[in-house]
Design a protein around this motif. Sequence first.
Motif, PDB file in Angstrom:
ATOM      1  N   ASP A 239       9.459  -0.330  -8.033  1.00 44.52           N
ATOM      2  CA  ASP A 239      10.056  -0.561  -9.487  1.00 44.52           C
ATOM      3  C   ASP A 239       9.167  -1.237 -10.333  1.00 44.52           C
ATOM      4  O   ASP A 239       7.830  -1.134 -10.247  1.00 44.52           O
ATOM      5  N   GLY A 240       9.721  -1.899 -11.335  1.00 46.43           N
ATOM      6  CA  GLY A 240       8.623  -2.596 -12.332  1.00 46.43           C
ATOM      7  C   GLY A 240       7.871  -3.550 -11.580  1.00 46.43           C
ATOM      8  O   GLY A 240       6.432  -3.678 -12.127  1.00 46.43           O
ATOM      9  N   ALA A 241       8.426  -4.295 -10.588  1.00 47.88           N
ATOM     10  CA  ALA A 241       7.344  -5.150  -9.853  1.00 47.88           C
ATOM     11  C   ALA A 241       6.194  -4.476  -9.072  1.00 47.88           C
ATOM     12  O   ALA A 241       5.186  -5.114  -9.121  1.00 47.88           O
ATOM     13  N   SER A 242       6.801  -3.180  -8.534  1.00 50.97           N
ATOM     14  CA  SER A 242       5.524  -2.555  -7.969  1.00 50.97           C
ATOM     15  C   SER A 242       4.390  -2.265  -8.813  1.00 50.97           C
ATOM     16  O   SER A 242       3.281  -2.257  -8.467  1.00 50.97           O
ATOM     17  N   ILE A 243       4.787  -1.786 -10.011  1.00 49.00           N
ATOM     18  CA  ILE A 243       3.976  -1.491 -10.892  1.00 49.00           C
ATOM     19  C   ILE A 243       3.063  -2.549 -11.415  1.00 49.00           C
ATOM     20  O   ILE A 243       1.769  -2.324 -11.700  1.00 49.00           O
ATOM     21  N   LEU A 244       3.707  -3.829 -11.483  1.00 55.29           N
ATOM     22  CA  LEU A 244       2.989  -4.760 -11.917  1.00 55.29           C
ATOM     23  C   LEU A 244       1.753  -5.335 -10.694  1.00 55.29           C
ATOM     24  O   LEU A 244       0.740  -5.616 -11.297  1.00 55.29           O
ATOM     25  N   ASN A 245       2.340  -5.153  -9.639  1.00 55.21           N
ATOM     26  CA  ASN A 245       1.344  -5.351  -8.477  1.00 55.21           C
ATOM     27  C   ASN A 245       0.253  -4.359  -8.347  1.00 55.21           C
ATOM     28  O   ASN A 245      -0.979  -4.702  -8.387  1.00 55.21           O
ATOM     29  N   ALA A 246       0.539  -3.026  -8.917  1.00 53.94           N
ATOM     30  CA  ALA A 246      -0.626  -2.257  -8.823  1.00 53.94           C
ATOM     31  C   ALA A 246      -1.666  -2.416 -10.065  1.00 53.94           C
ATOM     32  O   ALA A 246      -2.731  -2.436  -9.836  1.00 53.94           O
ATOM     33  N   LEU A 247      -1.061  -2.808 -11.237  1.00 56.89           N
ATOM     34  CA  LEU A 247      -1.825  -3.462 -12.357  1.00 56.89           C
ATOM     35  C   LEU A 247      -2.635  -4.466 -12.008  1.00 56.89           C
ATOM     36  O   LEU A 247      -3.876  -4.765 -12.290  1.00 56.89           O
ATOM     37  N   SER A 248      -2.100  -5.435 -11.093  1.00 61.43           N
ATOM     38  CA  SER A 248      -2.846  -6.618 -10.763  1.00 61.43           C
ATOM     39  C   SER A 248      -3.870  -6.326  -9.829  1.00 61.43           C
ATOM     40  O   SER A 248      -4.938  -6.698  -9.886  1.00 61.43           O
ATOM     41  N   THR A 249      -3.649  -5.378  -9.078  1.00 60.19           N
ATOM     42  CA  THR A 249      -4.690  -4.891  -8.030  1.00 60.19           C
ATOM     43  C   THR A 249      -5.871  -4.146  -8.634  1.00 60.19           C
ATOM     44  O   THR A 249      -6.982  -4.474  -8.509  1.00 60.19           O
ATOM     45  N   ILE A 250      -5.370  -3.423  -9.652  1.00 52.47           N
ATOM     46  CA  ILE A 250      -6.348  -2.618 -10.335  1.00 52.47           C
ATOM     47  C   ILE A 250      -7.512  -3.587 -11.335  1.00 52.47           C
ATOM     48  O   ILE A 250      -8.592  -3.487 -11.404  1.00 52.47           O
TER      49      ILE A 250
END
Length: 175
Positions: free
Chosen positions: A20-31
């Motif tokens: 979901d959106g939180a998962s995408i945010l986590n991916a952005l944070s990791t990147i």
Amino acid sequence: MRFSTILLPLAALSTSVLADGASILNALSTISNATTALNSSITSFRADGDPLKLIPILIQSTTLLSDINDGTNTASSSANLTVDETLTVASATLNLVSSVETTLDNIVGGEKLFSSELVSPVIYLNLVQEKSATDKFSAAVISKVPESLQSTAETIVAPIDTAFTAAIAAFKGQL
């Protein structure tokens, strides 16, 4: 009847959205974190030109590429974003855009040092792969943004493409 009662919830779970959106945010944070780490190694190398500092750069570049690819998988399996999620992702993306531009500028700024170490071809290939992965990640995220906001999302990530194109051009001349 009892058998179908057990299988029905399992079938529903297997077809449900994985992210979901939180998962995408986590991916952005990791990147973003991987980009920051890479930039730190690049600026450290540029400061003294120590060839041993190339190893962390190559490792972090590879880690970044892996993180981008993981982010693409996350975004691809995500549900469509709500408007609120889109705004939060847009904010995180703007921060990432700035970090990517700085990192790529520092890579280009260290071009002469990198070419003296004969690693320009490796950097060039990494940049090409990272641009390709970033394009896929951006497309996956944008596809989850409400249609009415997709052109805005494309505008937000456009500077990353411009920065990659300039960095790739700088190192292509070293081949």
